[in-house]
Design a protein around this motif. Structure first.
Motif, PDB file in Angstrom:
ATOM      1  N   ALA A 183     -72.049   0.948  99.163  1.00 11.99           N
ATOM      2  CA  ALA A 183     -73.138   1.513  99.965  1.00 11.99           C
ATOM      3  C   ALA A 183     -74.302   0.537 100.097  1.00 11.99           C
ATOM      4  O   ALA A 183     -75.447   0.844  99.784  1.00 11.99           O
ATOM      5  CB  ALA A 183     -73.601   2.841  99.372  1.00 11.99           C
ATOM      6  N   TYR A 184     -74.010  -0.674 100.582  1.00  9.85           N
ATOM      7  CA  TYR A 184     -75.002  -1.751 100.566  1.00  9.85           C
ATOM      8  C   TYR A 184     -76.183  -1.547 101.498  1.00  9.85           C
ATOM      9  O   TYR A 184     -77.183  -2.238 101.384  1.00  9.85           O
ATOM     10  CB  TYR A 184     -74.344  -3.107 100.840  1.00  9.85           C
ATOM     11  CG  TYR A 184     -73.307  -3.128 101.938  1.00  9.85           C
ATOM     12  CD1 TYR A 184     -73.668  -3.105 103.275  1.00  9.85           C
ATOM     13  CD2 TYR A 184     -71.956  -3.178 101.616  1.00  9.85           C
ATOM     14  CE1 TYR A 184     -72.691  -3.140 104.267  1.00  9.85           C
ATOM     15  CE2 TYR A 184     -70.989  -3.219 102.608  1.00  9.85           C
ATOM     16  CZ  TYR A 184     -71.358  -3.200 103.934  1.00  9.85           C
ATOM     17  OH  TYR A 184     -70.402  -3.244 104.912  1.00  9.85           O
ATOM     18  N   PHE A 185     -76.133  -0.588 102.406  1.00 12.54           N
ATOM     19  CA  PHE A 185     -77.296  -0.277 103.239  1.00 12.54           C
ATOM     20  C   PHE A 185     -78.122   0.884 102.666  1.00 12.54           C
ATOM     21  O   PHE A 185     -79.076   1.341 103.296  1.00 12.54           O
ATOM     22  CB  PHE A 185     -76.861   0.108 104.660  1.00 12.54           C
ATOM     23  CG  PHE A 185     -76.353  -1.030 105.496  1.00 12.54           C
ATOM     24  CD1 PHE A 185     -77.022  -2.244 105.529  1.00 12.54           C
ATOM     25  CD2 PHE A 185     -75.208  -0.880 106.269  1.00 12.54           C
ATOM     26  CE1 PHE A 185     -76.566  -3.292 106.317  1.00 12.54           C
ATOM     27  CE2 PHE A 185     -74.743  -1.925 107.058  1.00 12.54           C
ATOM     28  CZ  PHE A 185     -75.417  -3.130 107.084  1.00 12.54           C
ATOM     29  N   ARG A 186     -77.755   1.379 101.493  1.00 15.09           N
ATOM     30  CA  ARG A 186     -78.328   2.629 100.992  1.00 15.09           C
ATOM     31  C   ARG A 186     -79.856   2.596 100.923  1.00 15.09           C
ATOM     32  O   ARG A 186     -80.525   3.566 101.328  1.00 15.09           O
ATOM     33  CB  ARG A 186     -77.756   2.949  99.609  1.00 15.09           C
ATOM     34  CG  ARG A 186     -78.327   4.234  98.997  1.00 15.09           C
ATOM     35  CD  ARG A 186     -77.614   4.579  97.692  1.00 15.09           C
ATOM     36  NE  ARG A 186     -78.166   5.790  97.085  1.00 15.09           N
ATOM     37  CZ  ARG A 186     -78.992   5.796  96.055  1.00 15.09           C
ATOM     38  NH1 ARG A 186     -79.375   4.628  95.501  1.00 15.09           N
ATOM     39  NH2 ARG A 186     -79.444   6.933  95.565  1.00 15.09           N
ATOM     40  N   GLU A 187     -80.432   1.522 100.416  1.00 17.94           N
ATOM     41  CA  GLU A 187     -81.889   1.486 100.259  1.00 17.94           C
ATOM     42  C   GLU A 187     -82.595   1.698 101.596  1.00 17.94           C
ATOM     43  O   GLU A 187     -83.561   2.466 101.693  1.00 17.94           O
ATOM     44  CB  GLU A 187     -82.316   0.150  99.656  1.00 17.94           C
ATOM     45  CG  GLU A 187     -83.813   0.046  99.386  1.00 17.94           C
ATOM     46  CD  GLU A 187     -84.204  -1.270  98.745  1.00 17.94           C
ATOM     47  OE1 GLU A 187     -85.400  -1.582  98.753  1.00 17.94           O
ATOM     48  OE2 GLU A 187     -83.310  -1.980  98.236  1.00 17.94           O
ATOM     49  N   LYS A 188     -82.113   1.030 102.630  1.00 15.04           N
ATOM     50  CA  LYS A 188     -82.703   1.212 103.963  1.00 15.04           C
ATOM     51  C   LYS A 188     -82.362   2.588 104.530  1.00 15.04           C
ATOM     52  O   LYS A 188     -83.209   3.252 105.140  1.00 15.04           O
ATOM     53  CB  LYS A 188     -82.222   0.107 104.915  1.00 15.04           C
ATOM     54  CG  LYS A 188     -82.778  -1.272 104.606  1.00 15.04           C
ATOM     55  CD  LYS A 188     -82.264  -2.295 105.613  1.00 15.04           C
ATOM     56  CE  LYS A 188     -82.995  -3.628 105.477  1.00 15.04           C
ATOM     57  NZ  LYS A 188     -82.773  -4.258 104.169  1.00 15.04           N
ATOM     58  N   GLN A 189     -81.129   3.034 104.313  1.00 13.70           N
ATOM     59  CA  GLN A 189     -80.719   4.330 104.852  1.00 13.70           C
ATOM     60  C   GLN A 189     -81.523   5.484 104.256  1.00 13.70           C
ATOM     61  O   GLN A 189     -81.798   6.478 104.941  1.00 13.70           O
ATOM     62  CB  GLN A 189     -79.222   4.531 104.601  1.00 13.70           C
ATOM     63  CG  GLN A 189     -78.355   3.614 105.463  1.00 13.70           C
ATOM     64  CD  GLN A 189     -76.919   3.540 104.977  1.00 13.70           C
ATOM     65  OE1 GLN A 189     -76.633   3.759 103.788  1.00 13.70           O
ATOM     66  NE2 GLN A 189     -75.997   3.209 105.866  1.00 13.70           N
ATOM     67  N   LEU A 190     -81.935   5.346 103.001  1.00 13.63           N
ATOM     68  CA  LEU A 190     -82.739   6.395 102.390  1.00 13.63           C
ATOM     69  C   LEU A 190     -84.086   6.548 103.077  1.00 13.63           C
ATOM     70  O   LEU A 190     -84.668   7.642 103.109  1.00 13.63           O
ATOM     71  CB  LEU A 190     -82.935   6.109 100.899  1.00 13.63           C
ATOM     72  CG  LEU A 190     -81.709   6.354 100.008  1.00 13.63           C
ATOM     73  CD1 LEU A 190     -81.966   5.864  98.590  1.00 13.63           C
ATOM     74  CD2 LEU A 190     -81.319   7.830 100.015  1.00 13.63           C
ATOM     75  N   ARG A 191     -84.615   5.474 103.637  1.00 14.38           N
ATOM     76  CA  ARG A 191     -85.855   5.581 104.407  1.00 14.38           C
ATOM     77  C   ARG A 191     -85.646   6.448 105.652  1.00 14.38           C
ATOM     78  O   ARG A 191     -86.525   7.226 106.042  1.00 14.38           O
ATOM     79  CB  ARG A 191     -86.357   4.199 104.808  1.00 14.38           C
ATOM     80  CG  ARG A 191     -86.812   3.328 103.655  1.00 14.38           C
ATOM     81  CD  ARG A 191     -87.366   2.000 104.150  1.00 14.38           C
ATOM     82  NE  ARG A 191     -88.496   2.180 105.059  1.00 14.38           N
ATOM     83  CZ  ARG A 191     -89.061   1.210 105.764  1.00 14.38           C
ATOM     84  NH1 ARG A 191     -88.575  -0.024 105.689  1.00 14.38           N
ATOM     85  NH2 ARG A 191     -90.087   1.455 106.563  1.00 14.38           N
ATOM     86  N   PHE A 192     -84.476   6.314 106.285  1.00 13.02           N
ATOM     87  CA  PHE A 192     -84.161   7.141 107.445  1.00 13.02           C
ATOM     88  C   PHE A 192     -83.994   8.596 107.021  1.00 13.02           C
ATOM     89  O   PHE A 192     -84.472   9.501 107.712  1.00 13.02           O
ATOM     90  CB  PHE A 192     -82.887   6.638 108.122  1.00 13.02           C
ATOM     91  CG  PHE A 192     -83.069   5.357 108.903  1.00 13.02           C
ATOM     92  CD1 PHE A 192     -83.110   5.390 110.290  1.00 13.02           C
ATOM     93  CD2 PHE A 192     -83.213   4.144 108.256  1.00 13.02           C
ATOM     94  CE1 PHE A 192     -83.286   4.221 111.014  1.00 13.02           C
ATOM     95  CE2 PHE A 192     -83.381   2.964 108.973  1.00 13.02           C
ATOM     96  CZ  PHE A 192     -83.425   3.008 110.368  1.00 13.02           C
ATOM     97  N   ARG A 193     -83.328   8.795 105.880  1.00  8.64           N
ATOM     98  CA  ARG A 193     -83.134  10.169 105.416  1.00  8.64           C
ATOM     99  C   ARG A 193     -84.469  10.843 105.111  1.00  8.64           C
ATOM    100  O   ARG A 193     -84.651  12.047 105.397  1.00  8.64           O
ATOM    101  CB  ARG A 193     -82.244  10.165 104.162  1.00  8.64           C
ATOM    102  CG  ARG A 193     -81.909  11.532 103.596  1.00  8.64           C
ATOM    103  CD  ARG A 193     -81.050  12.388 104.542  1.00  8.64           C
ATOM    104  NE  ARG A 193     -81.774  12.856 105.724  1.00  8.64           N
ATOM    105  CZ  ARG A 193     -81.182  13.366 106.799  1.00  8.64           C
ATOM    106  NH1 ARG A 193     -79.869  13.498 106.846  1.00  8.64           N
ATOM    107  NH2 ARG A 193     -81.906  13.760 107.837  1.00  8.64           N
ATOM    108  N   ALA A 194     -85.415  10.094 104.578  1.00  7.78           N
ATOM    109  CA  ALA A 194     -86.720  10.665 104.259  1.00  7.78           C
ATOM    110  C   ALA A 194     -87.535  10.963 105.511  1.00  7.78           C
ATOM    111  O   ALA A 194     -88.346  11.894 105.519  1.00  7.78           O
ATOM    112  CB  ALA A 194     -87.494   9.712 103.355  1.00  7.78           C
TER     113      ALA A 194
END
Length: 407
Positions: free
Chosen positions: A306-317
């Motif tokens: 899940a190497y995009f997770r850190e950035k993707q969590l910003r979208f989820r928030a």
């Protein structure tokens, strides 16, 4: 998400008007099985393998809306003459218990104009490293025509029985090239501010939704960041995603990254198959790829789950709409963490190429992880039948296509 029980990734779920048997998605990865631009038995079998292997939704890639929108000539253009083959494929996938999505798009500057026999289009004029031609700057008339082509393709896919339309807005394809300030140097209403650069993507999403209504789910693939100087940053992509959410035309976003034109390994991570890619190219391009400049094109990024997770969590928030997490998902615990993070779906690519039945094996408890080694030697096989060369080194019979015309 504190105090909320995450959904079971293997339980049924809803995507817009579509009911899926689980929350797993076969991500769009070009299959290399349409040598004459038509649906083949081999293309159907490719998707049947993952459908029978338990995936909830399989995505056909790449379905072009116009001849110049193909990445190269051996791709399906959605049109009346391809409709029956697409319908045959949709019927087969449904019989296997899965739903089917079509990744609909226009390759823009990623298209090989020499292979297609028509010059590629982009937001701004630029040289093509693929065709050694100049890519033409799209006119407003071109953009109106292409928007109509998206609508026509959407209608054809609905009539063919597809359940989901995925609008390709990532990887430096046409819509993505308009979003990237380094590729979009326009001074008209299509360039400049992010709102102007986002106009084409929003226009296409609105036109497609107006055409199909609630007959199918409509999603879009966007980049969490392009991974090159002058590409879309995470901050800008977040703003763009908020625009798409506010427009209300989409049922979900799939969060990807990287650029097929400028930095493909930013998407794939892991080993860079430089020699294998060079072998598929004409002599001049092959030589260039072996120079230090060429090797920088295929950079190596360490692989991690899940190497995009850190950035993707910003979208989820920042967003309330459903999101699909993509990028190195191979393990059951990663999928469960995705659900706990608030993502509604997980999209898998290389893991299912190596093991088409991985979802079924994970759901039954017979496995906890896939066995893909992320060598990325599957990447160059898109020109000869996409496959895992670790287990299947030979191309499918009759499939030896090439993106460049050979005299």
């Amino acid at each position: 998400m504190a105090g909320v029980t995450p959904p079971d990734v293997f339980a049924p779920a809803t995507l817009g008007p579509v009911r899926l048997r689980n929350r797993t998605v076969k991500a769009a990865t070009f299959e290399g099985r349409a040598p004459h631009g038509q649906v083949t038995d081999e293309l159907i079998d490719y998707h049947l393998a993952v459908a029978r292997g338990g995936v909830g939704l399989t995505t056909v890639a790449y379905l072009a809306v116009a001849p110049e929108g193909r990445t190269h000539r051996e791709q399906v253009v959605v049109a009346p003459d391809t409709r029956d083959g697409l319908a045959r494929m949709a019927d087969a996938i449904h019989e296997a218990g899965a739903a089917i999505a079509g990744q609909v798009g226009h390759a823009g500057p990623v298209a090989n104009g020499r292979s297609n026999g028509v010059h590629a289009l982009a937001a701004s004029r630029m040289p093509s490293p693929l065709s050694m031609q100049m890519i033409r700057s799209a006119t407003s008339a071109d953009l109106a025509r292409i928007t109509r082509a998206y609508v026509a393709a959407a209608r054809t896919l609905v009539d063919a029985g597809f359940d989901v339309l995925e609008l390709h807005m990532a990887h430096s394809y046409l819509i993505s090239s308009f979003l990237a300030p380094g590729l979009n140097r326009r001074k008209d209403e299509w360039g400049g501010s992010l709102e102007a650069r986002a106009r084409l993507g929003r226009q296409v999403a609105r036109a497609v939704r107006d055409e199909v209504g609630s007959a199918v789910a409509v999603t879009a693939k966007i980049s969490v960041s392009d991974g090159f100087k002058g590409g879309v940053t995470t901050d800008e992509s977040l703003e763009y995603a908020a625009m798409l959410e506010a427009d209300g035309c989409l049922d979900a976003l799939q969060l990807s990254g990287g650029s097929s034109l400028m930095n493909p390994m930013y998407l794939f991570r892991g080993e860079a198959p430089v020699s294998e890619f060079a072998a598929t190219m004409p002599a001049m391009v092959r030589f260039g790829m072996r120079t230090p400049v060429g090797r920088r094109f295929l950079k190596e990024y360490p692989f991690e789950e899940a190497y995009f997770r850190e950035k993707q969590l910003r979208f989820r928030a920042a967003l309330s709409m459903p999101l699909m997490q993509l990028g190195g998902i191979n393990r059951l615990d990663t999928m469960e963490r995705s659900m706990a993070d608030g993502f509604e779906f997980v999209a898998m690519g290389r893991a299912l190429l190596r093991e088409p039945d991985l979802v079924k094996r994970l759901a039954s408890g017979r496995a906890t992880a896939g066995v893909c080694i992320h060598c990325n030697r599957c990447m160059p096989t898109i020109y000869s039948g996409t496959r895992c060369v670790v287990i299947d080194p030979a191309p499918p019979p009759g499939f030896g296509g090439h993106p460049f015309p050979r005299d």
